[in-house]
Design a protein around this motif. Sequence first.
Motif, PDB file in Angstrom:
ATOM      1  N   TRP A 128     -27.069  -6.519 -21.993  1.00  0.00           N
ATOM      2  CA  TRP A 128     -27.828  -5.272 -22.025  1.00  0.00           C
ATOM      3  C   TRP A 128     -28.420  -4.949 -20.656  1.00  0.00           C
ATOM      4  N   ARG A 129     -28.958  -5.980 -19.987  1.00  0.00           N
ATOM      5  CA  ARG A 129     -29.568  -5.758 -18.669  1.00  0.00           C
ATOM      6  C   ARG A 129     -28.533  -5.334 -17.645  1.00  0.00           C
ATOM      7  N   ARG A 131     -25.733  -3.826 -18.138  1.00  0.00           N
ATOM      8  CA  ARG A 131     -25.346  -2.441 -18.393  1.00  0.00           C
ATOM      9  C   ARG A 131     -26.410  -1.477 -17.849  1.00  0.00           C
ATOM     10  N   ARG A 132     -27.664  -1.835 -18.085  1.00  0.00           N
ATOM     11  CA  ARG A 132     -28.757  -0.979 -17.613  1.00  0.00           C
ATOM     12  C   ARG A 132     -28.752  -0.898 -16.083  1.00  0.00           C
ATOM     13  N   GLN A 133     -28.462  -2.032 -15.433  1.00  0.00           N
ATOM     14  CA  GLN A 133     -28.386  -2.034 -13.973  1.00  0.00           C
ATOM     15  C   GLN A 133     -27.259  -1.148 -13.480  1.00  0.00           C
ATOM     16  N   ARG A 135     -26.013   1.354 -14.961  1.00  0.00           N
ATOM     17  CA  ARG A 135     -26.369   2.765 -15.196  1.00  0.00           C
ATOM     18  C   ARG A 135     -27.319   3.272 -14.125  1.00  0.00           C
ATOM     19  N   SER A 136     -28.329   2.476 -13.809  1.00  0.00           N
ATOM     20  CA  SER A 136     -29.324   2.959 -12.864  1.00  0.00           C
ATOM     21  C   SER A 136     -28.801   2.929 -11.432  1.00  0.00           C
ATOM     22  N   ASP A 141     -21.728   4.031 -17.077  1.00  0.00           N
ATOM     23  CA  ASP A 141     -22.162   3.409 -18.321  1.00  0.00           C
ATOM     24  C   ASP A 141     -21.040   2.531 -18.884  1.00  0.00           C
TER      25      ASP A 141
ATOM     26  N   ARG B  86     -31.747  -0.131 -30.339  1.00  0.00           N
ATOM     27  CA  ARG B  86     -32.377   0.422 -29.133  1.00  0.00           C
ATOM     28  C   ARG B  86     -31.938   1.857 -28.843  1.00  0.00           C
ATOM     29  N   THR B  87     -30.737   2.240 -29.304  1.00  0.00           N
ATOM     30  CA  THR B  87     -30.259   3.594 -29.014  1.00  0.00           C
ATOM     31  C   THR B  87     -30.993   4.637 -29.856  1.00  0.00           C
ATOM     32  N   HIS B  90     -35.451   2.863 -27.769  1.00  0.00           N
ATOM     33  CA  HIS B  90     -35.670   2.720 -26.331  1.00  0.00           C
ATOM     34  C   HIS B  90     -34.746   3.591 -25.476  1.00  0.00           C
ATOM     35  N   GLU B  91     -33.513   3.740 -25.894  1.00  0.00           N
ATOM     36  CA  GLU B  91     -32.550   4.516 -25.097  1.00  0.00           C
ATOM     37  C   GLU B  91     -31.991   5.591 -26.011  1.00  0.00           C
TER      38      GLU B  91
END
Lengths: 399, 276
Positions: A128-129, A131-133, A135-136, A141, B86-87, B90-91
């Motif tokens: 999850w992290r 993927r978030r990285q 994305r940012s 994605d 979370r979708t 949070h997201e």
Amino acid sequence: MNRQRFILHLNVADFAVAVERVADSTLRRRPVIVAPLQAARAAVYDMSDEAYHAGVRKGMLLSQAVRCCRSARVVPPRFDLYRRAMTAFAGEAGSYSPALEYGTEDGHLFLDITGTHRLFGAAPDVGWRLRRQMRSKFAIDPIWSLAANKLVAKVGSRLVKPRGEYIVADGEEQRFLAPLALHLLPGLSDGERQRLAEFNIVRVGQLASLSRTQLYGVFGRRAERLFEISRGIDDGVVTTGSAREPVIEKEHIFADDTADRRIIGGVIGCLAVQLGLHLRSIRMAARRVVLSLSYSDGGRVVRQTTVRQGVSDDGSLQRLALQAMQRGLTRRIRIRSCRLACDRLHRISPQLLLFSEIAGGTSGRDGGQRGEKLQAALDAVRCRFGSEAIRTGNQATLH
Amino acid sequence: MLLRAAEKTIGCTVMTGTSGYSYLEWVDSGFYPPGTRSAAMLGLYGRSFSIVELNYTWYQMARSDALARMVATAPADMLFAAKLTRTVTHEREDDWREQVVRYRQGIAGLKQRLVAILVQLPPDFERTVANRRFLAELLDGLHPLPVAVEFRHASWAADSVFAELERRRVTLVSVDEPDLPGLFPALDVVTNPALFYVRFHGRNRQGWRSGNMQKKFDYDYSRAELLQWCDNELAGLAARAERGIIFFNNHVRAQAPRNALLLEDLLKQAKHGPGA
């Protein structure tokens, strides 16, 4: 007991489109087709999800694709950009584990995070992290999936494409795969799927119900592999960059696409000479030469030739490269670019041959010391004045 | 000290457990036997606890087939609380309403074993008009399933919020976490007489905003801290609810199961005396 493994698979769906959209934000809200623009019979290299739903498919003729999705923006492929993007992703993922495997420009990345839980916490949290990285940092994605091996992780990604995540619990592999259609299972060839369909086997579970003996009767030596993949068994390791076999490669993009075999052969010969010069400078010899040809319609073909004894002299490398070309040039479509790679490298033995005039070895077809001396003289000229300073008759100029 | 809690918990069934059960570091830390693989963990967890909070449903959409397979490996009396995906929280994505429907279908496999759906809201989820509307619509979408809401922004600590939760019979999650500005305070408010829900996150002030789970949830509650909590908080919660569930989220180095077992032991002592 085998140690439990945690393999993350990250996949950027429609990778070329995703990268193009990062490079040009105006592409974000509309269908996109990636295809060569100038070619008469250009084929689609990649397309966005919107274009896919409009009926566009990879390999489809561009003219037909544009008719399917008239609002699509067509952009030419930029392979170098895709390669750089992949390297950037790998750099980000590499902060979680050094065991990292990724393609050059396909958007697929495997990460073995086994044993990192004390540093980074539970494996799903790492997925999850990451993927978030992504994305940012890159505005991309990726799909991520987590499983005990590469095979099952890849199937998980395929299930949620074009976005989402999938976690397959340890020990769940066979039950997870059983209801799925065979086309979702990596490692099965089209021919094998057709053969299975003849037996009315269309689900992974049906395949898994067959014994090794039953499979052997139809698939011979492939039976063992089919037996394993149908049960979600895959011991393949994530091949890290450093563990991967070293490869040296050169690429040439033709100024104008060409179907002239003489010109193509000349360029490939020239690439072989450049690779030979590099190989000899690091005292290495190659046992395999791999030629990738990109057609102007977006199609690609890869052919290789292997030898038992490594070679590094120009003549041998050119001969191997041209053999690969003869096998690869089967279509009547112009060539846009070609890439030549040498791998399966080994050190050139400093041991002199006892009967060098008979053995030939790495000194080319002529063999012996004369050939070696000639090669050394050519290298000296090229090192001083550039690789194009002196050429054999069958070489083209690259500039 | 435990007398007050003991008096108040009579008539209220209190269950303890942990947030998640599948942690390899719990093998290293001795909670699971050496060599235990994930597939065997729920069965072993069930020897110590009879309720677990599923947190993997936060990472990925609940899938009925996967949950059914998990339930099959669980002890017959095991109960579950499941985090909302979370979708949705949070997201949040545009199609979150459809995702709520999919979530409901996904957790249907838990059937009567589902004690609560945990709606954990992100730290930046402030009490604004838009967020209030979203939450109301979300709770409508989850009705009539048992729902517990965990706020992490202090702006939601308001009587009107508690009154609305009470009207809907939705549980307000009580949290134990570091005393830092902006965080939702530790309260003994009960909004649903059928259930109270407590989450122990640990009190690691230094690690809380580190961005690293291994630091954030690295905390070991002492016996004295848990005793004090029983006296100050549990007594009030248990007096106003029929059932209570308490989860420890300080999973690092298996502190969560150790603390949960310690609390359970304290509760037994409170009910039956130290010799029980």
